[in-house]
Design a protein around this motif. Structure first.
Motif, PDB file in Angstrom:
ATOM      1  N   ASP A   1       0.826  -1.207   0.000  1.00  0.00           N
ATOM      2  CA  ASP A   1       0.000   0.000   0.000  1.00  0.00           C
ATOM      3  C   ASP A   1       0.864   1.262   0.000  1.00  0.00           C
ATOM      4  OD1 ASP A   1      -2.235  -1.582   0.034  1.00  0.00           O
ATOM      5  OD2 ASP A   1      -2.559  -1.432   2.206  1.00  0.00           O
ATOM      6  N   ARG A   2       1.974   1.215   0.726  1.00  0.00           N
ATOM      7  CA  ARG A   2       2.879   2.364   0.748  1.00  0.00           C
ATOM      8  C   ARG A   2       3.489   2.605  -0.631  1.00  0.00           C
ATOM      9  NH1 ARG A   2       5.799   5.190   4.572  1.00  0.00           N
ATOM     10  NH2 ARG A   2       7.844   5.947   3.933  1.00  0.00           N
ATOM     11  N   ALA A   3       3.924   1.532  -1.276  1.00  0.00           N
ATOM     12  CA  ALA A   3       4.497   1.678  -2.620  1.00  0.00           C
ATOM     13  C   ALA A   3       3.457   2.185  -3.613  1.00  0.00           C
ATOM     14  CB  ALA A   3       5.067   0.341  -3.084  1.00  0.00           C
ATOM     15  N   ARG A   4       2.223   1.678  -3.500  1.00  0.00           N
ATOM     16  CA  ARG A   4       1.178   2.133  -4.410  1.00  0.00           C
ATOM     17  C   ARG A   4       0.801   3.587  -4.153  1.00  0.00           C
ATOM     18  NH1 ARG A   4      -2.141  -1.383  -3.214  1.00  0.00           N
ATOM     19  NH2 ARG A   4      -3.553  -0.226  -1.871  1.00  0.00           N
ATOM     20  N   HIS A   5       0.833   3.994  -2.870  1.00  0.00           N
ATOM     21  CA  HIS A   5       0.530   5.387  -2.545  1.00  0.00           C
ATOM     22  C   HIS A   5       1.572   6.324  -3.150  1.00  0.00           C
ATOM     23  CE1 HIS A   5      -0.872   8.856  -0.272  1.00  0.00           C
ATOM     24  NE2 HIS A   5       0.367   9.042   0.165  1.00  0.00           N
ATOM     25  N   PHE A   6       2.842   5.962  -3.014  1.00  0.00           N
ATOM     26  CA  PHE A   6       3.896   6.784  -3.616  1.00  0.00           C
ATOM     27  C   PHE A   6       3.781   6.810  -5.136  1.00  0.00           C
ATOM     28  CE2 PHE A   6       6.842   6.030   0.239  1.00  0.00           C
ATOM     29  CZ  PHE A   6       6.241   7.089   0.907  1.00  0.00           C
ATOM     30  N   ALA A   7       3.417   5.674  -5.712  1.00  0.00           N
ATOM     31  CA  ALA A   7       3.248   5.629  -7.167  1.00  0.00           C
ATOM     32  C   ALA A   7       2.086   6.519  -7.607  1.00  0.00           C
ATOM     33  CB  ALA A   7       3.022   4.192  -7.627  1.00  0.00           C
ATOM     34  N   ASP A   8       0.987   6.524  -6.831  1.00  0.00           N
ATOM     35  CA  ASP A   8      -0.153   7.379  -7.168  1.00  0.00           C
ATOM     36  C   ASP A   8       0.211   8.850  -7.041  1.00  0.00           C
ATOM     37  OD1 ASP A   8      -1.642   5.125  -7.654  1.00  0.00           O
ATOM     38  OD2 ASP A   8      -2.600   5.096  -5.679  1.00  0.00           O
ATOM     39  N   ASP A   9       0.958   9.202  -5.977  1.00  0.00           N
ATOM     40  CA  ASP A   9       1.378  10.596  -5.818  1.00  0.00           C
ATOM     41  C   ASP A   9       2.280  11.034  -6.969  1.00  0.00           C
ATOM     42  OD1 ASP A   9      -0.058  10.713  -3.507  1.00  0.00           O
ATOM     43  OD2 ASP A   9       1.664  10.452  -2.160  1.00  0.00           O
ATOM     44  N   ASP A  10       3.200  10.174  -7.349  1.00  0.00           N
ATOM     45  CA  ASP A  10       4.085  10.515  -8.467  1.00  0.00           C
ATOM     46  C   ASP A  10       3.303  10.646  -9.770  1.00  0.00           C
ATOM     47  OD1 ASP A  10       6.946  10.760  -9.490  1.00  0.00           O
ATOM     48  OD2 ASP A  10       6.187   9.118 -10.730  1.00  0.00           O
ATOM     49  N   LEU A  11       2.295   9.773  -9.948  1.00  0.00           N
ATOM     50  CA  LEU A  11       1.485   9.866 -11.159  1.00  0.00           C
ATOM     51  C   LEU A  11       0.654  11.140 -11.176  1.00  0.00           C
ATOM     52  CD1 LEU A  11       0.479   8.566 -13.764  1.00  0.00           C
ATOM     53  CD2 LEU A  11      -1.206   7.304 -12.414  1.00  0.00           C
ATOM     54  N   ASP A  12       0.098  11.536 -10.007  1.00  0.00           N
ATOM     55  CA  ASP A  12      -0.665  12.786  -9.939  1.00  0.00           C
ATOM     56  C   ASP A  12       0.222  13.985 -10.251  1.00  0.00           C
ATOM     57  OD1 ASP A  12      -2.895  11.319  -9.268  1.00  0.00           O
ATOM     58  OD2 ASP A  12      -2.667  11.624  -7.106  1.00  0.00           O
ATOM     59  N   SER A  13       1.427  14.004  -9.669  1.00  0.00           N
ATOM     60  CA  SER A  13       2.343  15.105  -9.949  1.00  0.00           C
ATOM     61  C   SER A  13       2.730  15.146 -11.425  1.00  0.00           C
ATOM     62  CB  SER A  13       3.593  14.972  -9.075  1.00  0.00           C
ATOM     63  OG  SER A  13       4.534  15.979  -9.386  1.00  0.00           O
ATOM     64  N   LEU A  14       2.984  13.977 -11.991  1.00  0.00           N
ATOM     65  CA  LEU A  14       3.342  13.920 -13.411  1.00  0.00           C
ATOM     66  C   LEU A  14       2.184  14.370 -14.293  1.00  0.00           C
ATOM     67  CD1 LEU A  14       5.381  13.111 -15.593  1.00  0.00           C
ATOM     68  CD2 LEU A  14       4.499  10.779 -15.444  1.00  0.00           C
ATOM     69  N   SER A  15       0.966  13.971 -13.938  1.00  0.00           N
ATOM     70  CA  SER A  15      -0.200  14.392 -14.722  1.00  0.00           C
ATOM     71  C   SER A  15      -0.384  15.907 -14.667  1.00  0.00           C
ATOM     72  CB  SER A  15      -1.450  13.676 -14.210  1.00  0.00           C
ATOM     73  OG  SER A  15      -1.319  12.271 -14.329  1.00  0.00           O
ATOM     74  N   THR A  16      -0.164  16.495 -13.478  1.00  0.00           N
ATOM     75  CA  THR A  16      -0.282  17.950 -13.349  1.00  0.00           C
ATOM     76  C   THR A  16       0.765  18.659 -14.211  1.00  0.00           C
ATOM     77  OG1 THR A  16      -1.097  17.670 -11.075  1.00  0.00           O
ATOM     78  CG2 THR A  16      -0.287  19.850 -11.706  1.00  0.00           C
ATOM     79  N   GLN A  17       1.994  18.184 -14.180  1.00  0.00           N
ATOM     80  CA  GLN A  17       3.036  18.792 -15.009  1.00  0.00           C
ATOM     81  C   GLN A  17       2.729  18.652 -16.495  1.00  0.00           C
ATOM     82  OE1 GLN A  17       6.787  17.121 -13.854  1.00  0.00           O
ATOM     83  NE2 GLN A  17       6.660  17.853 -11.747  1.00  0.00           N
ATOM     84  N   ILE A  18       2.197  17.506 -16.883  1.00  0.00           N
ATOM     85  CA  ILE A  18       1.855  17.306 -18.294  1.00  0.00           C
ATOM     86  C   ILE A  18       0.720  18.243 -18.701  1.00  0.00           C
ATOM     87  CG2 ILE A  18       0.859  15.650 -19.928  1.00  0.00           C
ATOM     88  CD1 ILE A  18       2.480  13.487 -18.576  1.00  0.00           C
ATOM     89  N   ASP A  19      -0.276  18.437 -17.816  1.00  0.00           N
ATOM     90  CA  ASP A  19      -1.369  19.361 -18.129  1.00  0.00           C
ATOM     91  C   ASP A  19      -0.855  20.787 -18.293  1.00  0.00           C
ATOM     92  OD1 ASP A  19      -3.136  17.268 -18.031  1.00  0.00           O
ATOM     93  OD2 ASP A  19      -3.735  17.620 -15.945  1.00  0.00           O
ATOM     94  N   LEU A  20       0.067  21.193 -17.421  1.00  0.00           N
ATOM     95  CA  LEU A  20       0.637  22.536 -17.555  1.00  0.00           C
ATOM     96  C   LEU A  20       1.430  22.675 -18.848  1.00  0.00           C
ATOM     97  CD1 LEU A  20       1.855  23.154 -13.874  1.00  0.00           C
ATOM     98  CD2 LEU A  20      -0.166  24.129 -14.997  1.00  0.00           C
ATOM     99  N   GLU A  21       2.172  21.635 -19.190  1.00  0.00           N
ATOM    100  CA  GLU A  21       2.982  21.703 -20.407  1.00  0.00           C
ATOM    101  C   GLU A  21       2.105  21.731 -21.653  1.00  0.00           C
ATOM    102  OE1 GLU A  21       6.383  21.945 -22.720  1.00  0.00           O
ATOM    103  OE2 GLU A  21       6.048  22.230 -20.572  1.00  0.00           O
TER     104      GLU A  21
END
Length: 245
Positions: free
Chosen positions: A152-172
């Motif tokens: 669950d900890r690994a999946r949580h970190f993966a979800d946070d990284d994916l959310d951050s990446l999605s936000t950066q992609i939307d801005l770009e």
């Protein structure tokens, strides 16, 4: 000469030492790899044997095989999950320490269950089963809790990284779609747009305007000039006068 011989002897000893060290390292790595493969093979054979016993035997002996199989499967899966995530997440090192303490209880219980598999007194074995079953469930439950918490900890970190990446992609993508007026060429002015047709329309009138600007110094010439008198030649006959009669 003696110095050259000493240097060569020193180099020879150095090369021999390095060769022995490399040989020991290679042999040690090969031995560790062989031991690891032998251990995995032995575990695989034991797991298959326990599966066969759990299905083939009935009564307390079959249940003991099922308890051993459940304990070994849970402990091995938790160990693999923690060891795989520890290099990337330093917080799992404490979880590995707890798992090592739990593994001590697991190894002790597995050894006891192995001895009870060959117990001839089925009555005594049946009396021991509730306590063995409870210990197995407790150890397996603790191992499962550690494993699922790590996942669950690994999946949580993966979800946070994916959310951050999605936000950066939307801005770009928004920045890429933002076209400014400086990127476009300026549109022609309204006056220049209509200037060329206006000039084209006024071109036929230009000679007329030039003629109007010329001074009226010369009289206007008639459209048809009068015929000039024809010259007479001496060899031509004179016209006869018309008769009055």
């Amino acid at each position: 000469m003696e110095a050259v011989i000493a240097v060569l002897a020193l180099l020879f000893v150095l090369f021999v030492t390095l060769g022995v060290y490399a040989t020991v390292k290679v042999v040690g790595a090969a031995k560790r790899s062989a031991d690891r493969h032998l251990t995995q093979a032995r575990r695989t054979v034991e797991d298959h044997t326990l599966k066969v016993k759990s299905f083939a035997q009935s009564g307390p002996a079959g249940e003991v095989a099922q308890l051993r199989l459940k304990l070994r499967t849970s402990m091995r899966a938790t160990q693999d999950a923690l060891e795989a995530g520890a290099p990337e997440d330093q917080s799992l090192k404490e979880s590995l320490g707890l798992f090592e303490r739990l593994s001590a209880h697991g190894h002790e219980l597995d050894a006891e269950l192995r001895r009870l598999e060959s117990e001839p007194d089925r009555g005594t074995l049946g009396k021991r089963l509730p306590e063995l079953r409870e210990r197995t469930h407790r150890i397996a439950r603790s191992a499962d809790s550690l494993r699922w918490a790590a996942r669950d900890r690994a999946r949580h970190f993966a979800d946070d990284d994916l959310d951050s990446l999605s936000t950066q992609i939307d801005l770009e993508t928004g920045a890429l779609r933002h076209w400014t007026t400086s990127d476009q060429q300026p549109a022609p002015a309204s006056g220049s747009a209509h200037g060329a047709p206006a000039a084209a329309r006024t071109r036929p009138d230009t000679p007329r305007s030039d003629a109007a600007r010329e001074p009226a110094s010369e009289p206007a010439r008639p459209a048809v000039a009068p015929a000039a008198p024809r010259p007479t030649y001496p060899w031509q006959k004179k016209p006869r006068p018309e008769s009055t009669t």
